[in-house]
Write a protein that holds these residues in place. Structure first.
Motif, mmCIF file in Angstrom:
data_model
loop_
_atom_site.group_PDB
_atom_site.id
_atom_site.type_symbol
_atom_site.label_atom_id
_atom_site.label_comp_id
_atom_site.label_asym_id
_atom_site.label_seq_id
_atom_site.Cartn_x
_atom_site.Cartn_y
_atom_site.Cartn_z
ATOM 1 N N GLY A 194 33.658 42.261 32.598
ATOM 2 C CA GLY A 194 34.988 41.686 32.552
ATOM 3 C C GLY A 194 34.889 40.172 32.637
ATOM 4 O O GLY A 194 34.255 39.645 33.545
ATOM 5 N N PHE A 195 35.476 39.455 31.732
ATOM 6 C CA PHE A 195 35.507 37.988 31.691
ATOM 7 C C PHE A 195 34.121 37.370 31.520
ATOM 8 O O PHE A 195 33.963 36.171 31.482
ATOM 9 C CB PHE A 195 36.139 37.391 32.966
ATOM 10 C CG PHE A 195 37.553 37.819 33.180
ATOM 11 C CD1 PHE A 195 38.510 37.572 32.211
ATOM 12 C CD2 PHE A 195 37.931 38.461 34.346
ATOM 13 C CE1 PHE A 195 39.823 37.972 32.406
ATOM 14 C CE2 PHE A 195 39.229 38.852 34.547
ATOM 15 C CZ PHE A 195 40.187 38.616 33.578
ATOM 16 N N THR A 243 44.860 49.425 33.847
ATOM 17 C CA THR A 243 43.785 48.449 33.996
ATOM 18 C C THR A 243 44.338 47.160 34.572
ATOM 19 O O THR A 243 45.471 46.769 34.265
ATOM 20 C CB THR A 243 43.080 48.172 32.650
ATOM 21 O OG1 THR A 243 42.172 47.086 32.840
ATOM 22 C CG2 THR A 243 44.057 47.811 31.566
ATOM 23 N N GLY A 244 43.532 46.551 35.435
ATOM 24 C CA GLY A 244 43.958 45.303 36.058
ATOM 25 C C GLY A 244 44.005 44.183 35.047
ATOM 26 O O GLY A 244 44.827 43.284 35.136
ATOM 27 N N HIS A 245 43.106 44.223 34.090
ATOM 28 C CA HIS A 245 43.180 43.197 33.056
ATOM 29 C C HIS A 245 42.815 43.803 31.722
ATOM 30 O O HIS A 245 42.115 44.801 31.646
ATOM 31 C CB HIS A 245 42.275 42.010 33.383
ATOM 32 C CG HIS A 245 40.819 42.313 33.209
ATOM 33 N ND1 HIS A 245 39.981 42.511 34.272
ATOM 34 C CD2 HIS A 245 40.060 42.459 32.097
ATOM 35 C CE1 HIS A 245 38.760 42.770 33.808
ATOM 36 N NE2 HIS A 245 38.777 42.745 32.503
ATOM 37 N N ASP A 246 43.299 43.209 30.678
ATOM 38 C CA ASP A 246 42.886 43.639 29.340
ATOM 39 C C ASP A 246 42.307 42.427 28.620
ATOM 40 O O ASP A 246 42.059 41.400 29.246
ATOM 41 C CB ASP A 246 44.057 44.265 28.587
ATOM 42 C CG ASP A 246 45.259 43.337 28.508
ATOM 43 O OD1 ASP A 246 45.042 42.113 28.610
ATOM 44 O OD2 ASP A 246 46.397 43.825 28.367
ATOM 45 N N LYS A 279 39.216 44.358 40.015
ATOM 46 C CA LYS A 279 38.693 43.441 41.045
ATOM 47 C C LYS A 279 39.329 42.064 40.957
ATOM 48 O O LYS A 279 39.922 41.590 41.907
ATOM 49 C CB LYS A 279 37.163 43.335 40.919
ATOM 50 C CG LYS A 279 36.463 44.390 41.753
ATOM 51 C CD LYS A 279 35.010 44.063 41.941
ATOM 52 C CE LYS A 279 34.225 44.557 40.744
ATOM 53 N NZ LYS A 279 32.790 44.301 40.870
ATOM 54 N N LYS A 280 39.205 41.468 39.782
ATOM 55 C CA LYS A 280 39.685 40.090 39.649
ATOM 56 C C LYS A 280 41.207 40.030 39.735
ATOM 57 O O LYS A 280 41.785 39.007 40.093
ATOM 58 C CB LYS A 280 39.212 39.509 38.322
ATOM 59 C CG LYS A 280 37.693 39.461 38.241
ATOM 60 C CD LYS A 280 37.216 38.201 37.546
ATOM 61 C CE LYS A 280 35.744 37.948 37.779
ATOM 62 N NZ LYS A 280 34.859 38.820 37.010
ATOM 63 N N SER A 281 41.850 41.156 39.401
ATOM 64 C CA SER A 281 43.318 41.130 39.365
ATOM 65 C C SER A 281 43.952 41.658 40.647
ATOM 66 O O SER A 281 45.165 41.857 40.693
ATOM 67 C CB SER A 281 43.802 41.969 38.174
ATOM 68 O OG SER A 281 43.330 43.296 38.333
ATOM 69 N N ALA A 282 43.149 41.869 41.699
ATOM 70 C CA ALA A 282 43.694 42.499 42.908
ATOM 71 C C ALA A 282 44.892 41.723 43.467
ATOM 72 O O ALA A 282 45.927 42.309 43.797
ATOM 73 C CB ALA A 282 42.594 42.630 43.957
ATOM 74 N N ARG A 283 44.742 40.415 43.535
ATOM 75 C CA ARG A 283 45.821 39.625 44.127
ATOM 76 C C ARG A 283 47.065 39.656 43.233
ATOM 77 O O ARG A 283 48.192 39.760 43.713
ATOM 78 C CB ARG A 283 45.345 38.185 44.361
ATOM 79 C CG ARG A 283 46.299 37.361 45.189
ATOM 80 C CD ARG A 283 45.650 36.078 45.674
ATOM 81 N NE ARG A 283 44.582 36.291 46.648
ATOM 82 C CZ ARG A 283 44.780 36.628 47.922
ATOM 83 N NH1 ARG A 283 46.008 36.794 48.393
ATOM 84 N NH2 ARG A 283 43.762 36.794 48.735
ATOM 85 N N LEU A 295 45.035 44.578 50.324
ATOM 86 C CA LEU A 295 44.291 44.879 49.089
ATOM 87 C C LEU A 295 43.347 43.753 48.653
ATOM 88 O O LEU A 295 42.143 43.956 48.482
ATOM 89 C CB LEU A 295 45.271 45.221 47.963
ATOM 90 C CG LEU A 295 44.728 45.249 46.537
ATOM 91 C CD1 LEU A 295 43.582 46.230 46.393
ATOM 92 C CD2 LEU A 295 45.834 45.603 45.534
ATOM 93 N N ALA A 296 43.898 42.554 48.516
ATOM 94 C CA ALA A 296 43.078 41.466 47.952
ATOM 95 C C ALA A 296 41.928 41.125 48.887
ATOM 96 O O ALA A 296 40.800 40.857 48.450
ATOM 97 C CB ALA A 296 43.954 40.244 47.694
ATOM 98 N N LEU A 297 42.211 41.155 50.181
ATOM 99 C CA LEU A 297 41.198 40.811 51.165
ATOM 100 C C LEU A 297 40.063 41.846 51.163
ATOM 101 O O LEU A 297 38.887 41.506 51.210
ATOM 102 C CB LEU A 297 41.853 40.758 52.546
ATOM 103 C CG LEU A 297 41.244 39.808 53.559
ATOM 104 C CD1 LEU A 297 40.933 38.457 52.939
ATOM 105 C CD2 LEU A 297 42.212 39.643 54.732
ATOM 106 N N ALA A 298 40.450 43.131 51.095
ATOM 107 C CA ALA A 298 39.433 44.186 51.066
ATOM 108 C C ALA A 298 38.565 44.040 49.827
ATOM 109 O O ALA A 298 37.352 44.237 49.857
ATOM 110 C CB ALA A 298 40.095 45.556 51.081
ATOM 111 N N MET A 299 39.200 43.657 48.735
ATOM 112 C CA MET A 299 38.464 43.575 47.467
ATOM 113 C C MET A 299 37.393 42.493 47.522
ATOM 114 O O MET A 299 36.403 42.566 46.783
ATOM 115 C CB MET A 299 39.454 43.294 46.330
ATOM 116 C CG MET A 299 38.918 43.577 44.966
ATOM 117 S SD MET A 299 38.452 45.306 44.730
ATOM 118 C CE MET A 299 39.945 45.978 44.013
#
Ligand code: SAH
Length: 464
Positions: free
Chosen positions: A273-274, A358-361, A386-390, A428-432
Motif C-alpha cells: 500500500g502506497f 478497504t481503508g484505502h484504494d 493501517k494507514k487509514s485508521a485515524r 483504534l488509531a493508537l492500537a494500530m
C-alpha cells in the motif's frame, strides 16, 4: 539446517564398520542393500554377520580395528556400543580420512543415517537431526503405506526409457509425458500386463505425445488463504503442484510457496500500500506472456482472489488474449481473523449483514456509507486499514458511532505471529501504531471473552 542431505555414490567404494552386535546388525542390513564393498571388524561377530561373510556379501575381520585398517574408506561406522572403543576406532577412521558415524552419538558423528523408504531407484531419506526419531519413524511408516511397491519398478523402466523420450522437446512437453506415465499409463499397464505391458505402454504414450498439438496455456487465479498452509484448498494445492509459472503477491506466505512445484518459475509481484510496486499493467502482461507460451500459470493471491485482488483487470487481460482461465477461491483474511477471536461475522439479533471494506484504494483514503457503518451493532471488516485508521475512526465518530464501540485488530491472522488487539473505536488509531504485519480491523466485534490468546491491552491506558 545443520545436516545437509545428499545421496552418496558408493558403487565399488569401501565402507568399514566396527562392531558385531545388535547396532552393527541394524546398520549392516541397510548397508548390504548398497553396491559398496563392506568390511566388518568384530572379535565376536553375531551369527548373521558370519553367514553374510560366508555368502561373500561382506569381508569379516575377527579382530578390533587397528591403525591403517581404514585408509581408502569412504564411510566408517563405529558400532561397538562401547563409548571408549567407539572413540578409539572413530579417531583412527578420522585420521585415515573417512567420514565417521558413531552409532547413537550424534555429537561426534560427521554424518547420520536417515530413515529410508526404499523404492529403488526412488529413495526417500528422512531425518530430524536427532531431534525426534519417533517422528522420522512415523513419517516413514506413513510413506511406506502410501507409495506403491511398484513405484521402483516404474522408475527403473522409466530411467531406461529416458534417452528415447528425448524425442520430445525438453521442458513442459517432456514433463507432461512423464507425469502421464507415472500417474496414469504406467501403473495401469503394470497392473494389467506386468513389466512388458509397461514397456509397450511407454511406446504408445510417446507416440501419442509426439502427435499432440502444442499445449494450450491456462491461468488459475488461486486463493492462497491467509497464510497458514493448512488453510489452502485441495484445489489450490493441486494447482501449486502442477504450475509451470507462479506469480504471487507479497502477502502469500513462504510456507505456502514452499508447497509449490520445485521446477516452477516464481515471480514476486508484491504490491505494498502506497509503496513501491509492480504496475498492474506489468502484472497483466507477465501473466499473458507465459500463458500464451503454453505454460500453466498460477496467479496466486493472498486470501481469496475475489476480495481486493484487482482480479477483474487480470481476467480481462487474460480473456482478451484468448487464454483459458478459472478462479480457485480461498479463505479470505476476514474469515481467518474472525476465527482467531472466536466470533462469527453475522449473529442473529446483532447483525444480519456485515461489510467488507478497504481503508484505502488507488486514489487514497476511501469514502463509504459512513452513517450505515456507524450504526450500533453494525459489523465491518476493514482490509488495508493501517494507514487509514485515524481517518476511519474520525469519519465513524463524525457520523455518530459510539467512542466505546468494540474494535478488534487481528494481525497476521492464522500465522505464527498472530496478535489480537482488543480496543474500542476511541483507541483504534493508537492500537494500530503497534501493528506491523498485515492486519484486519473489525468494527463492532470484540474477542469472545473465553478466548485466552488475546492481548487485552488498552492503548489509551498505555498512552497515559
Ligand atoms: N485477497 C485478500 C486481501 C488482499 S488486500 C484476502 O482475501 O484476504 C490485503 C489486505 O488483506 C491486508 O492489507 C490486510 O488487511 C488483509 N490481510 C491479508 N492477509 C492477512 C492476514 N493473514 N491477517 C490479517 N490481515 C490480512
Amino acid at each position: 539446517m545443520q545436516h545437509f542431505p545428499i545421496f552418496l555414490n558408493v558403487h565399488d567404494t569401501r565402507i568399514v564398520l566396527s562392531g558385531g552386535g545388535e547396532a552393527a546388525l541394524a546398520k549392516l542390513r541397510l548397508l548390504l542393500k548398497t553396491e559398496a564393498n563392506i568390511d566388518v571388524f568384530a572379535a565376536t561377530p553375531a551369527q548373521e554377520i558370519v553367514r553374510w561373510a560366508e555368502d561373500g556379501r561382506l569381508r569379516l575381520f575377527r579382530r578390533a580395528v587397528n591403525n591403517g585398517d581404514i585408509s581408502g574408506t569412504a564411510l566408517f561406522y563405529a558400532a561397538d556400543e562401547n563409548a571408549a572403543e567407539d572413540a578409539r576406532t572413530a579417531a583412527i577412521a578420522r585420521r585415515e580420512g573417512a567420514l565417521v558415524n558413531i552409532v547413537d552419538n550424534l555429537q561426534d558423528s560427521v554424518f547420520i543415517t536417515p530413515a529410508i523408504v526404499d523404492r529403488d531407484p526412488v529413495m526417500i531419506a528422512i531425518g530430524t537431526e536427532g531431534a525426534a526419531p519417533v517422528l522420522a519413524r512415523a513419517i516413514k511408516a506413513d510413506l511406506e503405506a502410501r507409495l506403491s511397491p511398484s513405484l521402483g519398478i516404474l522408475a527403473r523402466i522409466g530411467k531406461a526409457f529416458r534417452p528415447v523420450a528425448e524425442r520430445l522437446p525438453s521442458g513442459l512437453k517432456r514433463r507432461n509425458f512423464w507425469s502421464d506415465f507415472y500417474f496414469g499409463a504406467g501403473p495401469r499397464a503394470l497392473e494389467a500386463a506386468g513389466v512388458e505391458g509397461v514397456e509397450a505402454a511407454l511406446d504408445d504414450l510417446l507416440a501419442s505425445h509426439l502427435a499432440l498439438e502444442p499445449r494450450q496455456g491456462r491461468v488459475d487465479f488461486v486463493g492462497a488463504g491467509p497464510g497458514d498452509p493448512e488453510l489452502l484448498t485441495l484445489k489450490a494445492r493441486k494447482a501449486l503442484d502442477q504450475a509451470d509459472v507462479i506469480i504471487h503477491d507479497r502477502l502469500v506466505s513462504r510456507e505456502v510457496l514452499e508447497l509449490a512445484r520445485r521446477e516452477a518459475v516464481f515471480f514476486d509481484v508484491g504490491k505494498e500500500g502506497f509503496g513501491p510496486s509492480t504496475s498492474q499493467e506489468a502484472i497483466n502482461a507477465l501473466i499473458v506472456e507465459h500463458a500464451a507460451n503454453g505454460a500453466h500459470v498460477v496467479r496466486l493471491k493472498s486470501g481469496d482472489p475475489t476480495v481486493f485482488g484487482r482480479l477483474d483487470e487480470e481476467i480481462e487481460a487474460v480473456a482478451a488474449a484468448g487464454v483459458d482461465w478459472r478462479i480457485v477461491p480461498g479463505i479470505t483474511a476476514a474469515s481467518a481473523a474472525v476465527a482467531a477471536i472466536g466470533q462469527s461475522l453475522t449473529q442473529r439479533g446483532r447483525n444480519s449483514s456485515f461489510r467488507i471494506l478497504t481503508g484505502h484504494d488507488v486514489q487514497g483514503f476511501a469514502e463509504h456509507d459512513w452513517s450505515g457503518l456507524a450504526r450500533q451493532g453494525a459489523v465491518t471488516a476493514i482490509y488495508m486499514g493501517k494507514k487509514s485508521a485515524r481517518f476511519v475512526q474520525g469519519r465513524l465518530m463524525m457520523y455518530g458511532a459510539a467512542a466505546d464501540a468494540p474494535v478488534t485488530i487481528v494481525e497476521n491472522a492464522s500465522q505464527p505471529g498472530q496478535r489480537v488487539y482488543a480496543t474500542d473505536l476511541d483507541g483504534l488509531a493508537l492500537a494500530m501504531a503497534d501493528v506491523s504485519g498485515p492486519a484486519l480491523t473489525f468494527i463492532g466485534l470484540s474477542p469472545r471473552r473465553a478466548m485466552v490468546a488475546v492481548e487485552n491491552l488498552n492503548p489509551k491506558e498505555i498512552a497515559l
